[in-house]
Design a protein around this motif. Sequence first.
Motif, PDB file in Angstrom:
ATOM      1  N   GLY A   1     -34.679  -2.722  27.762  1.00 15.02           N
ATOM      2  CA  GLY A   1     -35.340  -3.870  26.914  1.00 15.02           C
ATOM      3  C   GLY A   1     -34.542  -5.226  27.068  1.00 15.02           C
ATOM      4  N   GLY A   2     -33.741  -5.471  28.127  1.00 16.48           N
ATOM      5  CA  GLY A   2     -32.852  -6.757  28.081  1.00 16.48           C
ATOM      6  C   GLY A   2     -31.448  -6.593  27.656  1.00 16.48           C
ATOM      7  N   TYR A   3     -31.132  -5.523  27.027  1.00 21.06           N
ATOM      8  CA  TYR A   3     -29.745  -5.372  26.557  1.00 21.06           C
ATOM      9  C   TYR A   3     -28.754  -5.276  27.330  1.00 21.06           C
ATOM     10  CZ  TYR A   3     -32.755  -4.081  22.474  1.00 21.06           C
ATOM     11  OH  TYR A   3     -33.673  -3.938  21.729  1.00 21.06           O
ATOM     12  N   ASN A   4     -29.127  -4.800  28.703  1.00 18.00           N
ATOM     13  CA  ASN A   4     -27.666  -4.708  29.668  1.00 18.00           C
ATOM     14  C   ASN A   4     -27.743  -6.181  30.276  1.00 18.00           C
ATOM     15  OD1 ASN A   4     -26.835  -1.800  29.849  1.00 18.00           O
ATOM     16  ND2 ASN A   4     -29.073  -1.749  29.913  1.00 18.00           N
ATOM     17  N   LEU A   5     -28.682  -6.961  30.436  1.00 15.07           N
ATOM     18  CA  LEU A   5     -28.502  -8.233  31.063  1.00 15.07           C
ATOM     19  C   LEU A   5     -28.040  -9.227  29.886  1.00 15.07           C
ATOM     20  CD1 LEU A   5     -31.591  -9.573  33.481  1.00 15.07           C
ATOM     21  CD2 LEU A   5     -29.054  -9.189  34.025  1.00 15.07           C
ATOM     22  N   HIS A   6     -28.491  -8.835  28.819  1.00 17.78           N
ATOM     23  CA  HIS A   6     -27.791  -9.938  27.841  1.00 17.78           C
ATOM     24  C   HIS A   6     -26.152  -9.785  27.946  1.00 17.78           C
ATOM     25  CE1 HIS A   6     -27.684 -12.385  24.262  1.00 17.78           C
ATOM     26  NE2 HIS A   6     -26.560 -11.512  23.969  1.00 17.78           N
ATOM     27  N   PHE A   7     -25.935  -8.432  27.677  1.00 18.64           N
ATOM     28  CA  PHE A   7     -24.285  -8.223  27.784  1.00 18.64           C
ATOM     29  C   PHE A   7     -23.695  -8.873  28.858  1.00 18.64           C
ATOM     30  CE2 PHE A   7     -20.380  -5.610  28.410  1.00 18.64           C
ATOM     31  CZ  PHE A   7     -19.543  -5.979  27.200  1.00 18.64           C
ATOM     32  N   ALA A   8     -24.317  -8.631  30.101  1.00 21.83           N
ATOM     33  CA  ALA A   8     -23.563  -9.143  31.237  1.00 21.83           C
ATOM     34  C   ALA A   8     -23.575 -10.812  31.311  1.00 21.83           C
ATOM     35  CB  ALA A   8     -24.689  -8.893  32.801  1.00 21.83           C
ATOM     36  N   PHE A   9     -24.625 -11.226  31.049  1.00 19.69           N
ATOM     37  CA  PHE A   9     -24.632 -12.765  30.736  1.00 19.69           C
ATOM     38  C   PHE A   9     -23.574 -13.604  29.571  1.00 19.69           C
ATOM     39  CE2 PHE A   9     -29.144 -12.921  32.681  1.00 19.69           C
ATOM     40  CZ  PHE A   9     -28.804 -13.513  33.702  1.00 19.69           C
ATOM     41  N   ALA A  10     -23.719 -12.449  28.553  1.00 15.07           N
ATOM     42  CA  ALA A  10     -22.670 -13.023  27.376  1.00 15.07           C
ATOM     43  C   ALA A  10     -21.345 -12.830  27.803  1.00 15.07           C
ATOM     44  CB  ALA A  10     -23.167 -11.992  26.088  1.00 15.07           C
ATOM     45  N   CYS A  11     -20.940 -11.725  28.492  1.00 10.64           N
ATOM     46  CA  CYS A  11     -19.566 -11.621  29.003  1.00 10.64           C
ATOM     47  C   CYS A  11     -19.306 -12.572  29.801  1.00 10.64           C
ATOM     48  CB  CYS A  11     -19.376 -10.364  29.630  1.00 10.64           C
ATOM     49  SG  CYS A  11     -19.485  -8.839  28.835  1.00 10.64           S
ATOM     50  N   GLY A  12     -20.278 -12.994  30.927  1.00 11.48           N
ATOM     51  CA  GLY A  12     -19.831 -14.228  31.746  1.00 11.48           C
ATOM     52  C   GLY A  12     -19.616 -15.506  31.144  1.00 11.48           C
ATOM     53  N   TYR A  13     -20.428 -15.823  30.240  1.00  8.64           N
ATOM     54  CA  TYR A  13     -20.396 -16.920  29.472  1.00  8.64           C
ATOM     55  C   TYR A  13     -19.116 -17.170  28.669  1.00  8.64           C
ATOM     56  CZ  TYR A  13     -21.577 -20.640  26.206  1.00  8.64           C
ATOM     57  OH  TYR A  13     -21.494 -21.652  25.488  1.00  8.64           O
ATOM     58  N   ARG A  14     -18.738 -16.187  27.799  1.00  2.40           N
ATOM     59  CA  ARG A  14     -17.801 -16.126  27.157  1.00  2.40           C
ATOM     60  C   ARG A  14     -16.409 -16.298  27.955  1.00  2.40           C
ATOM     61  NH1 ARG A  14     -16.368 -12.039  23.782  1.00  2.40           N
ATOM     62  NH2 ARG A  14     -15.535 -13.393  22.054  1.00  2.40           N
ATOM     63  N   LEU A  15     -16.256 -15.442  28.896  1.00  2.00           N
ATOM     64  CA  LEU A  15     -15.072 -15.643  29.458  1.00  2.00           C
ATOM     65  C   LEU A  15     -15.008 -16.927  30.217  1.00  2.00           C
ATOM     66  CD1 LEU A  15     -12.390 -14.361  30.875  1.00  2.00           C
ATOM     67  CD2 LEU A  15     -13.682 -13.035  32.335  1.00  2.00           C
ATOM     68  N   GLY A  16     -15.992 -17.401  30.765  1.00  2.97           N
ATOM     69  CA  GLY A  16     -15.909 -18.621  31.611  1.00  2.97           C
ATOM     70  C   GLY A  16     -15.438 -19.747  30.676  1.00  2.97           C
ATOM     71  N   LYS A  17     -15.895 -19.877  29.379  1.00  2.00           N
ATOM     72  CA  LYS A  17     -15.601 -20.765  28.648  1.00  2.00           C
ATOM     73  C   LYS A  17     -14.031 -20.692  28.197  1.00  2.00           C
ATOM     74  CE  LYS A  17     -19.073 -23.399  27.031  1.00  2.00           C
ATOM     75  NZ  LYS A  17     -18.936 -24.824  27.381  1.00  2.00           N
ATOM     76  N   ILE A  18     -13.433 -19.468  27.841  1.00  2.00           N
ATOM     77  CA  ILE A  18     -12.060 -19.141  27.717  1.00  2.00           C
ATOM     78  C   ILE A  18     -11.379 -19.721  28.806  1.00  2.00           C
ATOM     79  CG2 ILE A  18     -10.361 -17.364  27.516  1.00  2.00           C
ATOM     80  CD1 ILE A  18     -12.556 -15.827  25.991  1.00  2.00           C
ATOM     81  N   LEU A  19     -11.535 -19.467  30.097  1.00  2.00           N
ATOM     82  CA  LEU A  19     -10.950 -19.950  31.361  1.00  2.00           C
ATOM     83  C   LEU A  19     -11.149 -21.455  31.398  1.00  2.00           C
ATOM     84  CD1 LEU A  19     -11.786 -17.215  33.974  1.00  2.00           C
ATOM     85  CD2 LEU A  19      -9.650 -17.410  32.415  1.00  2.00           C
ATOM     86  N   ASN A  20     -12.126 -22.019  31.008  1.00  2.00           N
ATOM     87  CA  ASN A  20     -12.187 -23.350  31.048  1.00  2.00           C
ATOM     88  C   ASN A  20     -11.549 -24.271  30.272  1.00  2.00           C
ATOM     89  OD1 ASN A  20     -13.819 -26.096  30.598  1.00  2.00           O
ATOM     90  ND2 ASN A  20     -15.293 -25.291  31.865  1.00  2.00           N
ATOM     91  N   GLU A  21     -11.421 -23.662  28.982  1.00  3.79           N
ATOM     92  CA  GLU A  21     -10.759 -24.241  27.943  1.00  3.79           C
ATOM     93  C   GLU A  21      -8.998 -24.007  28.364  1.00  3.79           C
ATOM     94  OE1 GLU A  21     -11.633 -25.972  25.397  1.00  3.79           O
ATOM     95  OE2 GLU A  21     -13.756 -25.579  25.654  1.00  3.79           O
ATOM     96  N   LYS A  22      -8.843 -23.080  29.026  1.00  5.02           N
ATOM     97  CA  LYS A  22      -7.301 -23.051  29.328  1.00  5.02           C
ATOM     98  C   LYS A  22      -6.710 -24.049  29.968  1.00  5.02           C
ATOM     99  CE  LYS A  22      -6.728 -17.932  29.379  1.00  5.02           C
ATOM    100  NZ  LYS A  22      -5.795 -17.755  28.069  1.00  5.02           N
ATOM    101  N   THR A  23      -7.427 -24.771  30.489  1.00  7.13           N
ATOM    102  CA  THR A  23      -6.838 -25.831  31.736  1.00  7.13           C
ATOM    103  C   THR A  23      -7.447 -27.195  31.502  1.00  7.13           C
ATOM    104  OG1 THR A  23      -8.824 -25.460  33.305  1.00  7.13           O
ATOM    105  CG2 THR A  23      -6.790 -24.148  33.621  1.00  7.13           C
ATOM    106  N   LYS A  24      -8.175 -27.505  30.157  1.00  4.35           N
ATOM    107  CA  LYS A  24      -8.619 -28.622  29.836  1.00  4.35           C
ATOM    108  C   LYS A  24      -7.484 -29.493  29.365  1.00  4.35           C
ATOM    109  CE  LYS A  24     -13.380 -28.292  28.824  1.00  4.35           C
ATOM    110  NZ  LYS A  24     -14.476 -28.482  27.896  1.00  4.35           N
TER     111      LYS A  24
END
Length: 398
Positions: free
Chosen positions: A375-398
């Motif tokens: 019902g969309g739960y697995n894709l949501h978790f995949a997108f959410a992981c990618g978004y959150r980690l990407g933001k974390i790594l982005n903030e590390k070098t600003k």
Amino acid sequence: MDIIIIGAGPAGMVCAIEAKNENNNVILLEKNNRIGKKLLATGNGRCNYTNLNLDENNYSNPNFVKETLEDFKNQDLINYFKIHGLESTTDGNRVYPITLKANTVLSILIYWLEKKNIEIKTDSEVLKIEKKKNKFQVTTKDEVLYADKVIAAFGGNSMPSSGSDGKSFKILRDLGHHITDLKPALTQLTLDSKYLKHLSGVKVVGDAKLLKKDGIIIEANGEILFTNYGISGPPILDLSVYANSGDYLEVPIINNVDENTMDMLYTRYYMFKEFSIVEFLMGIVDKKFIHYILDSLKLDKDIVIDAIDDREFIKIINLLLRSKFTVTGNTGFKNSQVTRGGVILNEVNSSDYSSKVIKDLYIIGEALNIDGDCGGYNLHFAFACGYRLGKILNEKTK
């Protein structure tokens, strides 16, 4: 900061988009000749990417996913795609791109990968990852790359034709991580029944119950589809990971059974005494079920309801409400949507998906020992992981 993301699926692509900035060099590695191959198959090609009833209890390890879901809710993902140019629509609680095409989602992601000048290397199967002092050495079949951070976003064992063949788990084992047993989840069940060929294509909406030898009953509700090998549909996919050969599957063959169904059946029994059994059944079940009922109970098609006594009618009711089939197995990783199992979660920080074993290694998406309901739960978790980690790594070098 040099970042290598292994696996250009939903988690990997979004992570790359969010991690990229003027100080971060991001390389996205994909073993296939094109990216997002598995995404195209999700939701029967329609890409059901989240659910309006999103909850941690829809996942196999709710404690681990809780923080992710609180930080990146269903509406956050809907809005994320909206600001990136993609509108959504719903079918019940399931959320889809408004085009109802998975390739629309992929096209939007590719557009942003290209817009951010993210380097994508296809046909780049990773063979080994080594940590040498403060750098990772990533060896593919064609070259050796170096990075400060490595993200494992390569998926599980499901749909190996899409590239998720489980081979990459060996790389994580070699780095010191432990992997659970892996099982296909969200897959179809095979049944032992001589009626399958005849019933193939018939659908019914109701409760599917998995009856196990130890008496445990697991159930799910939704549209159930008979096939020439067994049975499918969202509730079957949800039950499949728990099913073993020899278990029984109990399903109705009347749609939307409720507390009034029994009264309806007995009312018809007393009202239509002059009806043949075929005439009685044709108003309440798909016509393909009629042969199944008559043959199962050895009833003549011309017998009238008045000639069927209460005891025989109860047998008919049992088939209508509780038809039982023997499970012989499932259709395996080849047809499963996700994998049950993956990297043991006590080796990964739930706050940022960082490895507790290897510094600067991150593990996201289906590579983790997490799977969700249909019902969309697995894709949501995949997108959410990618978004959150990407933001974390982005903030590390600003």
